[in-house]
Design a protein around this motif. Structure first.
Motif, PDB file in Angstrom:
ATOM      1  N   ILE A  12     -15.102  -8.908  -2.139  1.00  0.00           N
ATOM      2  CA  ILE A  12     -15.228  -8.773  -0.690  1.00  0.00           C
ATOM      3  C   ILE A  12     -13.954  -9.253   0.015  1.00  0.00           C
ATOM      4  CG2 ILE A  12     -16.415  -9.735   1.330  1.00  0.00           C
ATOM      5  CD1 ILE A  12     -17.945  -7.495   0.078  1.00  0.00           C
ATOM      6  N   MET A  13     -13.443 -10.418  -0.382  1.00  0.00           N
ATOM      7  CA  MET A  13     -12.236 -10.936   0.257  1.00  0.00           C
ATOM      8  C   MET A  13     -11.026 -10.052  -0.030  1.00  0.00           C
ATOM      9  SD  MET A  13     -12.455 -15.109   0.152  1.00  0.00           S
ATOM     10  CE  MET A  13     -12.713 -15.252  -1.616  1.00  0.00           C
ATOM     11  N   PHE A  14     -10.975  -9.473  -1.219  1.00  0.00           N
ATOM     12  CA  PHE A  14      -9.852  -8.599  -1.555  1.00  0.00           C
ATOM     13  C   PHE A  14      -9.936  -7.272  -0.813  1.00  0.00           C
ATOM     14  CE2 PHE A  14      -8.183  -5.147  -4.235  1.00  0.00           C
ATOM     15  CZ  PHE A  14      -6.845  -5.518  -4.281  1.00  0.00           C
ATOM     16  N   LEU A  15     -11.092  -6.645  -0.809  1.00  0.00           N
ATOM     17  CA  LEU A  15     -11.228  -5.317  -0.216  1.00  0.00           C
ATOM     18  C   LEU A  15     -11.172  -5.341   1.302  1.00  0.00           C
ATOM     19  CD1 LEU A  15     -14.010  -3.815  -2.519  1.00  0.00           C
ATOM     20  CD2 LEU A  15     -11.549  -3.371  -2.603  1.00  0.00           C
ATOM     21  N   TYR A  16     -11.617  -6.442   1.918  1.00  0.00           N
ATOM     22  CA  TYR A  16     -11.632  -6.501   3.376  1.00  0.00           C
ATOM     23  C   TYR A  16     -10.429  -7.223   3.957  1.00  0.00           C
ATOM     24  CZ  TYR A  16     -16.050  -4.238   4.305  1.00  0.00           C
ATOM     25  OH  TYR A  16     -17.036  -3.298   4.434  1.00  0.00           O
ATOM     26  N   ALA A  17      -9.477  -7.555   3.118  1.00  0.00           N
ATOM     27  CA  ALA A  17      -8.220  -8.097   3.636  1.00  0.00           C
ATOM     28  C   ALA A  17      -7.411  -6.975   4.272  1.00  0.00           C
ATOM     29  CB  ALA A  17      -7.426  -8.746   2.504  1.00  0.00           C
ATOM     30  N   PRO A  18      -6.647  -7.254   5.329  1.00  0.00           N
ATOM     31  CA  PRO A  18      -5.828  -6.217   5.962  1.00  0.00           C
ATOM     32  C   PRO A  18      -4.815  -5.646   4.981  1.00  0.00           C
ATOM     33  CG  PRO A  18      -6.001  -8.141   7.381  1.00  0.00           C
ATOM     34  CD  PRO A  18      -6.585  -8.540   6.071  1.00  0.00           C
ATOM     35  N   SER A  19      -4.652  -4.339   5.047  1.00  0.00           N
ATOM     36  CA  SER A  19      -3.720  -3.667   4.142  1.00  0.00           C
ATOM     37  C   SER A  19      -2.282  -3.878   4.606  1.00  0.00           C
ATOM     38  CB  SER A  19      -4.047  -2.176   4.080  1.00  0.00           C
ATOM     39  OG  SER A  19      -3.095  -1.498   3.287  1.00  0.00           O
ATOM     40  N   HIS A  20      -1.365  -3.861   3.651  1.00  0.00           N
ATOM     41  CA  HIS A  20       0.052  -4.016   3.975  1.00  0.00           C
ATOM     42  C   HIS A  20       0.728  -2.685   4.261  1.00  0.00           C
ATOM     43  CE1 HIS A  20       0.191  -2.808  -0.241  1.00  0.00           C
ATOM     44  NE2 HIS A  20       1.423  -2.409  -0.006  1.00  0.00           N
ATOM     45  N   LYS A  21       0.004  -1.584   4.079  1.00  0.00           N
ATOM     46  CA  LYS A  21       0.614  -0.278   4.244  1.00  0.00           C
ATOM     47  C   LYS A  21       0.958  -0.025   5.706  1.00  0.00           C
ATOM     48  CE  LYS A  21      -1.381   2.172   0.304  1.00  0.00           C
ATOM     49  NZ  LYS A  21      -2.167   3.344  -0.125  1.00  0.00           N
ATOM     50  N   ARG A  22       2.135   0.572   5.941  1.00  0.00           N
ATOM     51  CA  ARG A  22       2.567   0.956   7.286  1.00  0.00           C
ATOM     52  C   ARG A  22       2.996   2.426   7.267  1.00  0.00           C
ATOM     53  NH1 ARG A  22       3.349  -3.284  10.711  1.00  0.00           N
ATOM     54  NH2 ARG A  22       3.321  -5.360   9.780  1.00  0.00           N
ATOM     55  N   TYR A  23       2.890   3.031   8.389  1.00  0.00           N
ATOM     56  CA  TYR A  23       3.228   4.437   8.479  1.00  0.00           C
ATOM     57  C   TYR A  23       4.540   4.619   9.241  1.00  0.00           C
ATOM     58  CZ  TYR A  23      -1.451   5.113   6.748  1.00  0.00           C
ATOM     59  OH  TYR A  23      -2.574   5.069   5.966  1.00  0.00           O
ATOM     60  N   GLY A  24       4.853   5.857   9.521  1.00  0.00           N
ATOM     61  CA  GLY A  24       6.123   6.191  10.142  1.00  0.00           C
ATOM     62  C   GLY A  24       6.265   5.640  11.540  1.00  0.00           C
TER      63      GLY A  24
END
Length: 586
Positions: free
Chosen positions: A528-540
């Motif tokens: 739960i803590m891993f999946l609901y952590a904010p993602s580091h991915k950024r877009y253009g």
């Protein structure tokens, strides 16, 4: 940030994470099934009848059933009558453990059960509601030559519940009653090598003490303690899992604090769940091996109760947050194939304003959704039930800190109260699970309602949302499975803890079940803590600047339109929130 990891991680990576967690879960069951022995061991003892020949009773005198300083013994009470030995001068002695063995701090606790062997006599039958008065003392020592040191002494009463299965005639004299097992003693630590029990049954006809209890022939004891091998495996699991959960919790909260917005309710509850899991994981039991901490059983119950409360509350809030009306609506499919995010998702830019949307009302709904007080009707009963179980535990194990011979099961009122607590707790656990299933069903129904907007989207967008829906449904099913196993474990634990009081109906719990459920809790909290952590991915840059991409299906019939999942600079909500909001709060 661009949503949660569960949304943005590729399917391949999610499968790898899921398979890894599943392997760890299987390993947790295998540790208990293949490595650890059974959780507890029961040892049977037959009390030795010693004779107290002193004229004036000495409180400090202890009677050993065997060894160099063993007491004067008699075999039967007929022998005592022949030697004119009074009942008040007979001491039932039991040495724990058996000869040539030692107790160990790895045993963690010691529970002793008592049973009387009572013979039927026509003129000395067991009266209805008869109570046996017991004068009992407990002593200890750590070698075979030193003097015994008194640990506890008490006068206790136990109600006899016996049944004579044949007809009560002179021909059947000498046959034994079938008597229920009686709770006798519970010690929260086994810090010494040898223990000695001296039991007396004082008789006073004028005060009706031990009158009408039949002809007692023998006293049998059953000593139950935790296996040392299981204790070592259990401690090893705690030692390994504590840093694992602690590291992922720190990592998760650091991700949350890096966002420009404050944490929402669900993120705070996930952190609280991680803290409660860490609290129950911390292997403070290692200190019980070197210190005589008799309160460890009570402390363990308190830790487990806190975790139960937090876990059950989390599931309610976890499902409820996805049932509340969101200000974040799903993508709107407009004419000519144009796709845009809803107005509230980019409220600072306000692209494509719609007259039917009310930002003020949506903001109020969002504020209401993130308030813990919204869930007081669901979380309140959980907290109240946990508090009642805490009071019940304090009434028994709290008193046993000073008197190990006390038992709430010793009286009729206490027995009825304890049975009521166990039955009500089991019923409430089942009702909770049914309610949780209903909430999950509501979430699934809302998701199905939102799927009607998917066909109007571009293929890439539709596949993206379908993937999110599948991921979320799978996570909810895993949550239900975890909840079901937790409820089963709770009920079996309650029944197993009091199985000596249920007559012949006993429940045996093996080591694999303990280690498997404990591992499941840790893996679930980790996931739960891993999946609901904010993602580091950024877009253009175009998406990051808050611009909303539109596409014309007529002008670009051969191209799919891809849209950012969230507005990155706003740190908006996850797509799961967008896809699972219900139509209106009833």
């Amino acid at each position: 940030m661009a949503g949660a990891i569960i949304e943005n991680m590729s399917t391949k990576k999610l499968v790898i994470v899921g398979v890894t967690l599943l392997l760890f879960q299987a390993f947790a069951f295998m540790v208990g099934g293949l490595i650890a022995p059974s959780p507890t061991t029961a040892v049977h003892y037959l009390a030795t009848k010693c004779v107290d020949t002193t004229k004036h009773r000495q409180e400090t005198k202890w009677f050993m059933p065997w060894g160099p300083n063993q007491c004067d013994k008699i075999r039967t009470f007929d022998e005592a009558m022949a030697k004119k030995i009074e009942a008040n001068n007979i001491v039932f002695a039991v040495h724990i453990p058996l000869p040539n063995k030692e107790m160990s701090p790895w045993f963690q606790f010691m529970l002793v059960i008592l049973q009387f062997d009572i013979a039927f006599k026509m003129y000395n039958q067991i009266e209805d509601g008869s109570m046996a008065t017991i004068d009992v003392g407990l002593a200890y020592r750590d070698d075979t030559v030193s003097e015994w040191t008194e640990m506890a002494h008490s006068f206790e009463q136990r109600k006899l519940t016996c049944n004579f299965t044949t007809s009560k005639t002179f021909e059947n004299e000498g046959r034994y009653y079938e008597c229920d097992l009686l709770p006798f003693m519970e010690v929260g630590s086994v810090a010494h090598k040898y223990y000695l029990l001296n039991i007396r049954l004082p008789v006073n006809e004028r005060k009706k003490i031990n009158v009408g209890i039949g002809e007692i022939k023998d006293i049998r004891l059953v000593s139950i303690h935790q296996n040392g091998g299981f204790t070592k495996v259990w401690f090893a699991m705690k030692t390994f899992l504590t840093p694992s959960i602690l590291i992922i919790m720190i990592w998760y909260w650091r991700r949350i604090t890096l966002m420009s917005r404050p944490p929402v309710l669900l993120e705070k509850v996930i952190l609280a769940l991680g803290i409660s899991m860490t609290f129950i994981n911390i292997p403070v039991e290692w200190f019980s091996v070197g210190f005589n901490w008799t309160w460890m059983l009570l402390f363990g119950d308190i830790r487990q109760g806190i975790f139960y409360s937090m876990l059950l509350s989390f599931w309610i809030i976890f499902c409820g947050e996805h049932l509340m009306e969101m200000q974040f609506f799903t993508a709107l499919v407009l004419g000519r194939g144009e796709v845009k995010m809803c107005e509230s998702c980019v409220s600072v830019i306000k692209i494509f304003p719609e007259p039917d949307l009310h930002p003020t009302k949506n903001s109020q709904d969002q504020t209401e959704r993130n308030r813990f007080s919204v869930y007081w009707k669901q979380v309140g009963p959980i907290v109240f039930g946990s508090f009642c179980l805490f009071i019940f535990d304090m009434c028994e194990r709290g008193v046993q800190l000073t008197n190990p011979f006390y038992s709430i099961w010793a009286s009729d009122v206490g027995t009825e109260l304890a049975m009521a607590f166990i039955i009500v707790a089991g019923i409430c656990a089942c009702l909770y699970f049914l309610f949780l299933c209903f909430m999950v069903f509501q979430v699934f129904r809302n998701i199905s309602g939102k799927r009607t907007s998917l066909p109007a989207m571009s293929k890439a967008r539709r596949l993206h949302y379908e993937g999110l829906i599948f991921r979320f449904k799978f996570l909810m099913l895993v949550t239900l499975t975890c909840a079901a196993m937790t409820v089963i474990f709770f009920i079996i634990s309650q029944v197993n803890e009091g199985h000596w009081h249920w007559g012949e109906h006993t429940v045996q719990v093996n080591s694999a079940f303990f280690t498997g459920i404990y591992g499941m809790w840790n893996l679930y909290v980790f996931a739960i803590m891993f999946l609901y952590a904010p993602s580091h991915k950024r877009y253009g840059d175009e998406q990051s600047s808050g611009q909303c991409i539109t596409g014309d299906a007529g002008g670009n019939s051969g191209e799919d339109i891809q849209l950012t999942t969230t507005i990155t600079h706003v740190d908006g909500p996850s797509e799961i929130y967008k896809m699972t909001g219900k139509e209106a709060q009833e």
